[in-house]
Design an enzyme around this catalytic site. Structure first.
Site, short mmCIF file in Angstrom:
data_model
loop_
_atom_site.label_atom_id
_atom_site.label_comp_id
_atom_site.label_asym_id
_atom_site.label_seq_id
_atom_site.Cartn_x
_atom_site.Cartn_y
_atom_site.Cartn_z
N ARG A 1 -12.58 -5.47 -10.85
CA ARG A 1 -12.37 -6.98 -10.90
C ARG A 1 -13.68 -7.58 -10.90
NH1 ARG A 1 -10.86 -8.33 -4.76
NH2 ARG A 1 -13.13 -7.91 -4.36
N SER B 1 -1.99 -6.27 -10.18
CA SER B 1 -2.35 -5.35 -9.06
C SER B 1 -2.22 -6.36 -8.10
CB SER B 1 -3.83 -5.12 -9.52
OG SER B 1 -4.08 -4.23 -8.16
N ASN C 1 -4.09 -8.25 0.64
CA ASN C 1 -4.58 -8.59 1.78
C ASN C 1 -4.65 -10.23 1.72
OD1 ASN C 1 -5.65 -6.09 2.22
ND2 ASN C 1 -7.62 -6.47 1.82
N ASP C 2 -4.94 -10.73 0.39
CA ASP C 2 -5.10 -12.15 0.49
C ASP C 2 -3.58 -12.44 0.25
OD1 ASP C 2 -7.62 -12.25 0.65
OD2 ASP C 2 -8.06 -13.22 -1.41
N ARG D 1 13.65 13.35 37.79
CA ARG D 1 12.52 12.86 36.91
C ARG D 1 13.14 12.00 35.72
NH1 ARG D 1 9.00 17.94 36.37
NH2 ARG D 1 10.25 19.42 37.46
N MET E 1 5.76 7.41 33.80
CA MET E 1 6.99 6.93 34.72
C MET E 1 7.07 8.05 35.92
SD MET E 1 9.84 5.78 32.20
CE MET E 1 9.81 7.08 31.24
N TYR F 1 2.01 2.46 -8.98
CA TYR F 1 0.72 3.17 -8.24
C TYR F 1 0.20 2.28 -7.24
CZ TYR F 1 -2.66 -0.24 -10.12
OH TYR F 1 -3.42 -1.50 -10.60
N CYS G 1 -3.66 -2.93 -4.98
CA CYS G 1 -5.20 -2.47 -4.32
C CYS G 1 -5.59 -3.02 -3.04
CB CYS G 1 -5.98 -2.80 -5.82
SG CYS G 1 -6.04 -4.57 -5.90
N ARG H 1 10.38 21.78 23.57
CA ARG H 1 10.44 20.72 22.65
C ARG H 1 9.66 21.10 21.45
NH1 ARG H 1 7.24 16.64 26.72
NH2 ARG H 1 5.11 18.30 27.14
N HIS I 1 -15.20 -6.88 8.15
CA HIS I 1 -16.35 -6.48 7.27
C HIS I 1 -16.67 -4.94 7.61
CE1 HIS I 1 -20.31 -5.56 5.63
NE2 HIS I 1 -19.96 -6.00 4.57
N GLY J 1 3.95 11.11 31.63
CA GLY J 1 2.87 10.74 33.11
C GLY J 1 2.95 9.14 33.24
N LYS K 1 14.16 14.71 27.33
CA LYS K 1 14.27 16.12 28.33
C LYS K 1 15.64 16.40 28.32
CE LYS K 1 11.71 15.45 31.81
NZ LYS K 1 10.58 16.60 31.99
#
Lengths: 886, 886
Positions: free
Chosen positions: B629, B775, B779-780, B96, B107, B862, B842, B340, B458, B105, B26
């Site tokens: 896979r 690949s 995750n694992d 302000r 503060m 990729y 992947c 803004r 899942h 909103g 601001k």
């Protein structure tokens, strides 16, 4: 041109002792002995390369091999002045296997080859012993038919038994020459009936078929299994030794025996051995007749005895090690069939090594390399009386989880164990797997036998820590109620069993045990090891030496370890202090607390108990560093999971069962190994770690006031990010500095972390900024680096080892090329941030010799292992230093 | 000397738009606008550094700050020609907050500061509007008391209500000046009663107390929570803006409003906004009166309107982006309070970006950076009608697990979902967590809401794959039987709920949804993105570009993904093909088979089904590569675990329940994540992988025969050692070459592996020798590198993020400094062995923009993500390319 066959005889040989890989141990030694003028029956060795080619080329021999055999056979016939199959004076030979590594009894042997319908007459006449000749022939037929043609041995045994019963005699030796002729005739008939061919009379045909059979036996199931069990790898195959037969059963001027240049049981420098008059080697092995002690040979035939003593001295001097020799006396003439470095017990290995240094035969460094860490380990545990052991039969085998032998009555619960022991009985605890509640019973039992679980299962880890023998993961054991069945046989509560935790063997009877006494020789020997170890200098490592610490959770363990030479504690698991009467309740109360305030009340009581334990440990280890790991396991390990036990606990803790059940079920995890444990507990329940730090520092201050020196090292487990350590270090420092100020004590403590999460290893440079030391927790690091749960690998790791995907069980011996790379990465990253940082290992691998060598080379400052492994580790470390000098 | 306060006004300013970090958004904008000649009410900004110092120094201000404020206040008074507290013509100011990042909103704000018993009279006279003056005073007292002194707002509301009811009026505006005098008097009494002090009449005291309050509100709980939720970090604090008050409620020549330089919902280039005559900004926000559309202002006051339009055009041209402006008209004079870059919906963002390129205002590259991947994502999912959304109240919030909004009747089981949908009802499936058996119901439901589970649970993974909206891990939801309770309110089976999977919000009513239409603009926009992406050139990477593939297990998913621009399949999970009627039974039969022969019989039937699935996938992806896979999950995931279901399965499979129970219990694992799964199954049950390879290659050959091009890539999961891949590759090649020979087809296939085990990453040089591609299964890899089970991290990861131990959830956005280092190590080791090896990712991270940027920089070829994420990934990839050019 390739050379496949190596001749020995007449004082000359084409091979020598260095050619074991090519000629096998037996072949190389026969050549060496021949060259040294030892009276070895001449012969020739077909190399292991032939075996390699044979299997590579679909069981075809390399071109030219057969011709070479013919030439060498001719040379042998010329040297001996006898021909195979000669009706008058036939040459007889043996055909034996012999790989670079001894595989006793696993592969095939054919003796008396060359026997046929004519040769048997010739031998009979020549020796004047027709009975001997026919007995040799029938033995040959039986062996050839079985080995070379795969006929069932029982066919021949049945024939022999029938004739014996017809003649009303009990022993084979009571059969006459005529009886044996009948045996031979029936043997040949049986052979023809089954194989549809006549028993081969052509010695060449006999020879080639026997060579085939011996090469073929390299890959028989028992040989493959033996190599698997003994981790024998990368061999080309077996060699085949064709050697002139000599006979110890020509009459009373003949005999056969085995002797050692020193006593293989005790190591004492005495000529040790036994022999049988008028017998063949197999008679000694079969154990039907009781052999005579070697000393008595002096009276029987002084010349032969003196010659044997001279040869044994000569051989020991030549090989610079205790020798194990096989000999045969044929009609008064001595032949040496084999000499090799003798196998020996752990105590003997130490004594012989020390004696040989004193005799100036070998150097101290050589002596240190002569005793394997495993042998040394035997000295610290009871063992089955070696005199008795060979007569025992193993009922099943499991993992050699904690060394030493134990014998006791079977009990199936920890409670039974404690009760029976209170009644003065010795017990052996048999369980599917143990759990923390079983600690009392495990302590009471002589030994522990489990049907599931691996080398790092609860039973195995705890047993090693206690020094209690343990055989784990004994899969053939089916436990049902108050008995177990193994291979169809049932063993009931109270029956005796004996386990050998050094080998994994289980025996179904009571067996006498002996405990080696710790000798002055051992102290000398370990003194040499320590000298090498503590003076070791490595590139880039500022401090000299390599320290052996111990893992100990109780003052008594610390005392034992110190006696064994531990130079500090590398891992004190605080949670082990929470088991046991009166403690577990408090800890459970803390866990189920509804809020931090309630938790703090429970922790206040625990604080007193922890402080007491730490004071004991610090006192026992006065002057040495003590690394204490803050709480590590997930909380659900401390609470019951079945409704009945939860109800009982609810009563004890005075909470509603349903509330307790909810609380406990909220602690359940799908993969507890990767869950809410270690420093993650320290972050989410800071009051637990605060209590532990308070207990450690208060105990340290109080012990320091008594004048003892204390060096507490606070270790934060399972750190994965530098932020975790940064926060927990600050918390710990705040607690510690408050206490030190209050107590007015000058205890210097350090704060470090375990490196056991792959991410910690990868970001060790960042983590090092907040750590005074690193301790590699290679158990968990192995689990996460491989993605193996050590509780679950039983379903595939055995198969992996069989298929050579894994060359060692990575939980027993550190995986150098994977986990090891991470360890090296972490060391180098950590030292980039703090060049002088102290780093060690406190995982189970700290007691494994092969791993110790890796850790030494990688630049760690110390390893830590269970108390009973400390001497082994001292030796393994010294050997690592010596090998690294090469 | 440090400078703490920055003045703006009279066409000059000490700050500018670049100083957001110091002056807040601001403050920086007010300065910038002032410099640009925009009519901004003058004032000054106290910098964020002050806030930082304030908190660092135990809530003390830096020395000199107060003096600077006095000097700036004087300057302001001089410029305005008015003094704070002047009884004749008093200056009024607002105080302000304003941080570098907008926190709407969260503060505190104080308006009308400077009012006191004298000023109110002066204002009344000056404006000729006594009522206005007293209303302003009473608002100030209320705000000051609440914000600066922490008084309960209800105290004042009660007073107001009582007077209103006494006067029998409904609206505040109906109160007269006298009424308001009474209100003020009662307000002051209440203030005194509670604070034991008089309401402060000294404007300086008012000012400093208000500045205190605003700085203090930086760390109020709601602000902290907002920053946590919105991942706002590393800010010093808030700035405080003290600015001359202007009033839109001076009468009918006054007003206030908000306007946008383009429509923020649609992006259309129209002047868009609304205003209220005779009102203050808070009235617009409160929504009591209905504002008028901005166009109508033209009639009311053409001059002001034209001026506003000119400013808006000017501002848009200056900031080169759509502007969101707040304005006030005070007695016919226009003031701009704020401008803004305007927030906009996803569709608007795309349209504005494309239009501005066409208008030659920005470059294509800039346009691509103007749309966030998250905004783009909105275009592919239904959303809650933006017009309605602001009037809704959220009943609870969970994880935004799968984007898009969904509305339907609550059902609690997958069966109910399918039944109700069959009856034509729209349903929302509410479950603790879903499991593979729920697939049918998940497909039928409009959306999925779970009470446990994280972003990779899942429910989350499957929902994203299906493109079904999902809110997961909604902890406040307590499901009991046929209802759930959230914050005390009960929702029953059949009640309507609405979820917004993009935000994680849950609403307890039926809500209208809108589905954005895919426009030509979008195609243009993504075309630009693809151009940048496919032309990207990187050091050391031979191939140009960066490919976006998709994770798809079914032909229909493959088709959707292709429509969205997927350039191949990066992950086809074969096991997902085993769920569904008729398939699971066969698979279960295979699992419980007692021996390889029985297993092969079951596999034969499965082979047909798998082949059919693969043919569908290959056809849908004709001309593009398809990575398949082989079986990955542990076998126990496919069989029931409770006795009832086991009994039912036993009947289906025609085996004894006890045998089945034993078999299933033998599959149980303590840590399934680290157990017998992935290629470990391939090694121990080679017949399963053989069947899968046969199905893949046969399908490929048959599809190739139809003239379509197929590029099968066989992927071996969970490899940890080169030996595993070596063996499995050989097996696969043997099966494949047999089929190709038999079919006489020329299908070119490759064999690669996932890198998802830390050991694989560390030994990638060895593994690369046997792989055609890598690949990364991040995750694992994340689970094992951190030692986190994604099913269990809920107990500590939220706390970790709160304490800034983790800066992101590592399962949502790849952990660059830990897991990322391993990925980089593996890339470099792998390319050392095979410089041109194709490598991709992947894991779930393949659809996360921040992770995509890392993968691009790390040198992968990729990424692969769920079909609905493909466009997002295309944009994120282009943005990565653009950022890497800087």
């Amino acid at each position: 041109m390739a050379k496949y066959v190596y001749f020995f005889g007449g004082g000359k040989a084409e091979g020598d002792a260095t050619m074991k890989m090519l000629l096998g141990g037996k072949g190389a030694n026969l050549a060496e002995m021949t060259k040294l003028g030892v009276p070895v029956p001449p012969g020739f060795t077909i190399s292991t390369e032939v075996c390699g080619e044979f299997y590579k080329n679909n069981k075809k021999y390399p071109a030219g091999m057969e011709k070479e055999i013919r030439l060498n056979l001719n040379k042998l016939q010329t040297l001996m002045g006898k021909m195979l199959g000669d009706p008058k004076d036939p040459l007889l030979v043996s055909v034996r296997s012999g790989a670079a590594v001894s595989m006793p009894g696993m592969m095939d042997t054919v003796l008396n080859l060359g026997m046929n319908d004519k040769a048997v007459i010739g031998i009979g006449k020549l020796t004047g012993n027709e009975r001997f000749a026919w007995d040799a022939y029938r033995r040959f037929i039986q062996m050839f038919a079985n080995v070379a043609k795969g006929l069932d041995i029982h066919v021949f045994e049945d024939i022999l038994e029938k004739i014996k019963s017809k003649r009303k005699v009990e022993l084979d030796t009571q059969l006459t020459a005529d009886d044996l002729k009948l045996v031979v005739s029936q043997y040949k008939d049986a052979y023809k009936k089954i194989t549809k061919t006549e028993f081969p009379q052509d010695p060449w045909e006999q020879l080639m078929a026997s060579i085939d059979a011996v090469f073929g036996s390299w890959n028989n199931p028992q040989a493959i299994r033996y190599r698997e069990l003994n981790d024998i790898k990368n061999l080309l195959g077996t060699a085949v030794n064709v050697q002139t037969m000599v006979f110890g059963n020509f009459g009373d001027d003949s005999g056969t025996g085995v002797c050692f240049s020193r006593d293989p049981s005790t190591g004492q420098k005495v000529f040790y051995g036994e022999y049988l008059i008028n017998a063949q080697g197999e008679d000694v092995v079969a154990g039907i007749r009781t052999p005579q002690r070697i000393e008595t040979l002096k009276k029987k035939n002084a010349a032969v005895y003196e010659k044997l003593v001279a040869i044994k001295d000569n051989m020991e001097a030549h090989y610079r090690d205790m020798q194990d020799m096989e000999f045969t006396i044929q009609q008064g003439e001595l032949f040496i069939l084999q000499t090799r470095n003798g196998k020996r017990t752990g105590p003997a290995a130490v004594k012989i090594a020390v004696d040989m240094v004193n005799e100036k035969r070998i150097s101290r460094e050589e002596a240190l390399m002569r005793v394997s860490p495993e042998q040394l380990d035997q000295l610290f545990h009871p063992m089955i009386d070696p005199k008795v052991k060979k007569s025992l039969s193993v009922i099943t085998k499991g993992l050699n989880a904690s060394p030493g032998a134990a014998c006791g009555r079977i009990v199936f619960t920890a409670e039974e164990a404690e009760e029976w022991v209170a009644q003065g009985k010795k017990v052996l605890l048999v369980r599917k797997e143990t759990s923390p509640e079983d600690i009392g019973g495990m302590h009471a039992a002589e030994g522990i036998l489990t049907s599931t679980g691996g080398m790092t299962s609860h039973a195995a880890v705890v047993a090693r820590g206690m020094g209690t023998p343990c055989v784990a993961g004994c899969k053939e054991l089916a436990i049902t109620g108050n008995s177990f069945t193994v291979n169809g046989k049932k063993y009931k509560l109270g029956d005796f069993v004996t386990i050998d935790g050094t080998t994994g063997e289980v025996f179904g009877t009571e067996v006498p045990l002996v405990t080696p006494s710790l000798t002055k020789d051992l102290a000398t020997f370990l003194g040499w090891a320590d000298e090498i170890r503590t003076k070791a200098v490595r590139d880039g490592i500022k401090t000299k030496g390599f320290v052996i610490r111990t893992n100990a959770d109780q003052p008594v363990d610390a005392q034992v370890a110190r006696k064994f030479g531990a130079e500090g504690i590398g891992l004190c698991r605080t949670e082990h202090m929470f088991f046991g009467a009166g403690k577990l309740d408090l800890f459970q109360k803390m866990i189920v607390a509804e809020n931090p305030a309630d938790r703090k009340v429970a922790l206040k009581d625990l604080l007193k108990l922890q402080k007491k334990d730490f004071k004991g440990i610090f006192s026992a280890m006065a002057g040495l560093p003590v690394t204490i790991r803050l709480l590590d396991p997930p909380l659900h390990e401390f609470v019951p999971s079945n409704p009945k036990d939860i109800k009982a606990l609810a009563a004890v803790l005075n909470v509603k069962p349903s509330i307790l059940e909810n609380k406990i079920s909220s602690l359940h995890e799908s993969n507890p190994m990767l869950g809410h444990r270690g420093c993650r507990l320290g972050i989410t329940y800071p009051e637990i770690y605060d209590m532990q730090v308070e207990a450690i520092i208060t105990a340290a201050c109080e012990v320091a006031k008594t004048g003892k020196k204390v060096f507490p090292e606070i270790m934060i487990p399972l750190v994965g990010t530098q932020e975790e350590l940064e926060i927990l270090r600050k918390n710990a420092e705040a607690v510690a500095s408050g206490i030190i100020a209050k107590k007015g004590s000058k205890v210097a403590y350090t704060i470090g972390t375990m490196i056991e999460i792959p991410r910690a290893a990868i970001t060790a440079d960042e983590i090092a900024a907040h750590a005074d030391f690193f301790s590699f927790g290679t158990n968990d690091l192995t689990q996460m680096t491989f993605g193996y749960s050590r509780d679950d690998v039983g379903s595939f790791v055995p198969e992996y080892i069989k298929q050579n995907i894994l060359h060692h069980d990575p939980f027993q011996s550190v995986d150098i090329s994977g986990v090891g790379r991470l360890v090296e990465t972490a060391i180098s990253l950590g030292r980039k941030t703090k060049p002088d940082m102290k780093m060690g290992v406190c995982g189970e691998h700290g007691g494994d010799p092969r791993s110790i060598e890796f850790f030494f080379k990688a630049g760690l400052n110390y390893v830590s292992c269970s108390p009973y492994r400390v001497p082994t580790a001292r030796l393994a470390a010294a050997q690592s230093v010596l090998r690294s000098k090469k």
